[in-house]
Design a protein around this motif. Structure first.
Motif, PDB file in Angstrom:
ATOM      1  N   PRO A  30      -4.529   2.237  -3.626  1.00 35.82           N
ATOM      2  CA  PRO A  30      -3.740   3.161  -2.795  1.00 35.82           C
ATOM      3  C   PRO A  30      -4.191   4.605  -2.905  1.00 35.82           C
ATOM      4  CG  PRO A  30      -2.313   1.603  -3.903  1.00 35.82           C
ATOM      5  CD  PRO A  30      -3.684   1.405  -4.473  1.00 35.82           C
ATOM      6  N   PHE A  31      -4.617   5.033  -4.104  1.00 32.07           N
ATOM      7  CA  PHE A  31      -5.045   6.409  -4.274  1.00 32.07           C
ATOM      8  C   PHE A  31      -6.432   6.647  -3.666  1.00 32.07           C
ATOM      9  CE2 PHE A  31      -2.060   5.505  -7.715  1.00 32.07           C
ATOM     10  CZ  PHE A  31      -1.137   6.511  -7.495  1.00 32.07           C
ATOM     11  N   PRO A  50      -1.264   5.564   6.658  1.00 25.85           N
ATOM     12  CA  PRO A  50      -0.038   5.137   5.975  1.00 25.85           C
ATOM     13  C   PRO A  50       0.124   5.751   4.591  1.00 25.85           C
ATOM     14  CG  PRO A  50      -1.075   3.276   7.047  1.00 25.85           C
ATOM     15  CD  PRO A  50      -2.050   4.421   7.145  1.00 25.85           C
ATOM     16  N   VAL A  51      -0.976   5.825   3.832  1.00 26.38           N
ATOM     17  CA  VAL A  51      -0.899   6.404   2.493  1.00 26.38           C
ATOM     18  C   VAL A  51      -0.579   7.893   2.579  1.00 26.38           C
ATOM     19  CG1 VAL A  51      -2.221   6.940   0.407  1.00 26.38           C
ATOM     20  CG2 VAL A  51      -2.393   4.677   1.449  1.00 26.38           C
ATOM     21  N   GLN A  52      -1.197   8.582   3.534  1.00 27.18           N
ATOM     22  CA  GLN A  52      -0.919  10.005   3.713  1.00 27.18           C
ATOM     23  C   GLN A  52       0.542  10.236   4.065  1.00 27.18           C
ATOM     24  OE1 GLN A  52      -3.797  10.922   6.709  1.00 27.18           O
ATOM     25  NE2 GLN A  52      -5.509  11.075   5.271  1.00 27.18           N
ATOM     26  N   LEU A  53       1.093   9.395   4.952  1.00 30.52           N
ATOM     27  CA  LEU A  53       2.504   9.515   5.320  1.00 30.52           C
ATOM     28  C   LEU A  53       3.407   9.220   4.128  1.00 30.52           C
ATOM     29  CD1 LEU A  53       2.481   7.815   8.843  1.00 30.52           C
ATOM     30  CD2 LEU A  53       2.902  10.235   8.358  1.00 30.52           C
ATOM     31  N   ALA A  54       3.039   8.223   3.332  1.00 32.34           N
ATOM     32  CA  ALA A  54       3.839   7.888   2.153  1.00 32.34           C
ATOM     33  C   ALA A  54       3.850   9.035   1.155  1.00 32.34           C
ATOM     34  CB  ALA A  54       3.286   6.619   1.497  1.00 32.34           C
ATOM     35  N   LEU A  55       2.695   9.664   0.964  1.00 32.37           N
ATOM     36  CA  LEU A  55       2.620  10.805   0.062  1.00 32.37           C
ATOM     37  C   LEU A  55       3.449  11.971   0.592  1.00 32.37           C
ATOM     38  CD1 LEU A  55       1.218  11.546  -2.590  1.00 32.37           C
ATOM     39  CD2 LEU A  55      -0.613  12.580  -1.244  1.00 32.37           C
ATOM     40  N   LEU A  56       3.421  12.180   1.895  1.00 37.09           N
ATOM     41  CA  LEU A  56       4.247  13.218   2.507  1.00 37.09           C
ATOM     42  C   LEU A  56       5.729  12.907   2.319  1.00 37.09           C
ATOM     43  CD1 LEU A  56       4.512  15.760   4.230  1.00 37.09           C
ATOM     44  CD2 LEU A  56       4.306  14.317   6.275  1.00 37.09           C
ATOM     45  N   SER A  57       6.108  11.642   2.441  1.00 42.53           N
ATOM     46  CA  SER A  57       7.489  11.237   2.217  1.00 42.53           C
ATOM     47  C   SER A  57       7.923  11.575   0.792  1.00 42.53           C
ATOM     48  CB  SER A  57       7.646   9.741   2.470  1.00 42.53           C
ATOM     49  OG  SER A  57       8.932   9.295   2.109  1.00 42.53           O
ATOM     50  N   LEU A  84       0.826  -1.204   0.000  1.00 42.42           N
ATOM     51  CA  LEU A  84       0.000   0.000   0.000  1.00 42.42           C
ATOM     52  C   LEU A  84       0.858   1.250   0.000  1.00 42.42           C
ATOM     53  CD1 LEU A  84      -2.891   1.248   0.343  1.00 42.42           C
ATOM     54  CD2 LEU A  84      -2.458   1.188   2.801  1.00 42.42           C
ATOM     55  N   VAL A  85       1.956   1.223   0.760  1.00 42.51           N
ATOM     56  CA  VAL A  85       2.758   2.428   0.992  1.00 42.51           C
ATOM     57  C   VAL A  85       3.752   2.694  -0.131  1.00 42.51           C
ATOM     58  CG1 VAL A  85       4.510   3.436   2.504  1.00 42.51           C
ATOM     59  CG2 VAL A  85       2.502   2.290   3.491  1.00 42.51           C
ATOM     60  N   ALA A  86       4.489   1.667  -0.546  1.00 40.92           N
ATOM     61  CA  ALA A  86       5.599   1.872  -1.468  1.00 40.92           C
ATOM     62  C   ALA A  86       5.209   2.511  -2.797  1.00 40.92           C
ATOM     63  CB  ALA A  86       6.319   0.546  -1.711  1.00 40.92           C
ATOM     64  N   PRO A  87       4.089   2.110  -3.439  1.00 44.42           N
ATOM     65  CA  PRO A  87       3.747   2.759  -4.699  1.00 44.42           C
ATOM     66  C   PRO A  87       3.545   4.269  -4.569  1.00 44.42           C
ATOM     67  CG  PRO A  87       2.475   0.760  -4.402  1.00 44.42           C
ATOM     68  CD  PRO A  87       3.146   1.024  -3.100  1.00 44.42           C
ATOM     69  N   ILE A  88       3.051   4.718  -3.434  1.00 47.13           N
ATOM     70  CA  ILE A  88       2.832   6.151  -3.239  1.00 47.13           C
ATOM     71  C   ILE A  88       4.138   6.851  -2.895  1.00 47.13           C
ATOM     72  CG2 ILE A  88       1.492   7.867  -1.972  1.00 47.13           C
ATOM     73  CD1 ILE A  88      -0.177   5.949  -3.649  1.00 47.13           C
ATOM     74  N   ALA A  89       4.947   6.245  -2.036  1.00 42.94           N
ATOM     75  CA  ALA A  89       6.178   6.891  -1.573  1.00 42.94           C
ATOM     76  C   ALA A  89       7.197   7.059  -2.683  1.00 42.94           C
ATOM     77  CB  ALA A  89       6.778   6.084  -0.425  1.00 42.94           C
ATOM     78  N   LYS A  90       7.094   6.284  -3.748  1.00 49.07           N
ATOM     79  CA  LYS A  90       8.079   6.350  -4.813  1.00 49.07           C
ATOM     80  C   LYS A  90       7.636   7.190  -6.011  1.00 49.07           C
ATOM     81  CE  LYS A  90      11.207   3.931  -2.788  1.00 49.07           C
ATOM     82  NZ  LYS A  90      12.473   4.577  -2.366  1.00 49.07           N
ATOM     83  N   VAL A  91       6.576   7.961  -5.880  1.00 46.60           N
ATOM     84  CA  VAL A  91       6.151   8.830  -6.984  1.00 46.60           C
ATOM     85  C   VAL A  91       6.806  10.206  -6.861  1.00 46.60           C
ATOM     86  CG1 VAL A  91       3.976   7.636  -7.399  1.00 46.60           C
ATOM     87  CG2 VAL A  91       4.033   9.515  -5.762  1.00 46.60           C
ATOM     88  N   VAL A  92       8.033  10.247  -6.392  1.00 48.45           N
ATOM     89  CA  VAL A  92       8.767  11.503  -6.207  1.00 48.45           C
ATOM     90  C   VAL A  92       8.809  12.336  -7.493  1.00 48.45           C
ATOM     91  CG1 VAL A  92      11.004  12.482  -5.558  1.00 48.45           C
ATOM     92  CG2 VAL A  92      10.131  10.463  -4.367  1.00 48.45           C
TER      93      VAL A  92
END
Length: 290
Positions: free
Chosen positions: A148-149, A157-164, A96-104
């Motif tokens: 995830p979106f 967790p998704v919100q934190l990943a997006l913040l990351s 759930l987290v990794a796909p969002i955290a890696k959209v830098v």
């Protein structure tokens, strides 16, 4: 720019191997502990080696207050992005987290267009989209494709990943400003960024320090730190000669490298899908370089 793209591709492979090593050898440690020990060891590797190769170091440039703020902010945001990602992982599933955290790169591109007046052609934009989609696909492990979106509004967790991802994006743009705008020497930036992040994370690492310390695994830390030095040198060069959007997109493909290594060496699930993601990433890189 071509040399920067080639360097970024190599950096993606180096960092992907490093991520695999983290998963295999350092998963029992706090993220802050790993970062602090690794960065200190990497600095110990880098300083004598670089001094011998360069015949010394250039003087640290004199920074005005704004340049100092950009430099410090770039380091702090990178540290914040790492810690936020670790919190997201601890609160939710990796899938759930990794796909969002890696959209830098999705954040980096509009920042450069709006603030730095960077101009990209349609093929380069499409390349960023392809490479970002590859990172998503590499980490997707089933369920609704847009799950995830859809969870963004209600999932911490998704919100934190997006913040990351946002923290890393601003840090990447700041890195370009430091290396190209401020003209901070890359040979000095590497140890400054390593030790700066260690200082930022030191209080958290002290709180999370394991009772048995890290002595038993210190040889592994020292070996992995050598990989960190190589990755830092490659990353610094890439950001010093090309745009942050291009460098960030390619280097963040490290996630694809890591999951492919995991599929081959650790027999992780979903390998075929992740192999398809690697092909998608290569297509994106080719478009970016066109």
């Amino acid at each position: 720019m071509v040399s920067g793209i080639a360097t970024a591709v190599v950096a993606a492979f180096v960092w992907g191997g490093y991520l695999y090593a983290l998963k295999r050898h350092f998963s029992d440690y706090s993220g802050a502990v790993v970062a602090v020990v690794m960065n200190v060891c990497a600095t110990a590797w880098y300083l004598p080696t670089a001094a011998l190769y360069l015949g010394g170091f250039p003087a640290v440039p004199s920074l005005d207050p704004m340049s100092l703020l950009v430099t410090a902010g770039t380091i702090a945001l990178a540290a914040a992005g790492f810690l936020t990602f670790m919190h997201a992982i601890s609160d939710g599933d990796v899938s759930l987290v990794a796909p969002i955290a890696k959209v830098v790169p999705v954040f980096v591109l509009p920042i450069e267009v709006l603030l730095l007046e960077e101009v990209f052609g349609p093929l380069q934009v499409l390349g960023v989209v392809f490479a970002t989609a590859a990172i998503y696909l590499a980490n997707y492990e089933g369920g609704p494709l847009l799950g995830p979106f859809r969870n963004l509004a209600s999932s911490r967790p998704v919100q934190l990943a997006l913040l990351s991802a946002a923290c890393y994006a601003v840090s990447d743009v700041g890195k370009r400003l430091v290396l190209q705008g401020i003209d901070f020497p890359g040979s000095i930036w590497i140890p400054v960024s390593l030790l700066g992040a260690a200082v930022v994370l030191a209080p958290i690492a002290y709180r999370d320090w394991p009772a048995d310390g890290v002595r038993d695994d210190l040889p592994l830390f020292v070996a992995a730190a050598a990989v960190v030095v190589v990755g830092r040198v490659l990353t610094t060069f890439a950001f010093s000669v090309t745009s942050a959007s291009v460098a960030s997109t390619i280097i963040n493909a490290q996630a694809v490298v890591a999951v492919v290594l995991g599929g081959i060496l650790l027999a992780e699930d979903g390998f075929r899908m992740r192999l398809a993601a690697a092909v998608l990433a290569i297509t994106g890189i080719a478009l970016i370089a066109s």
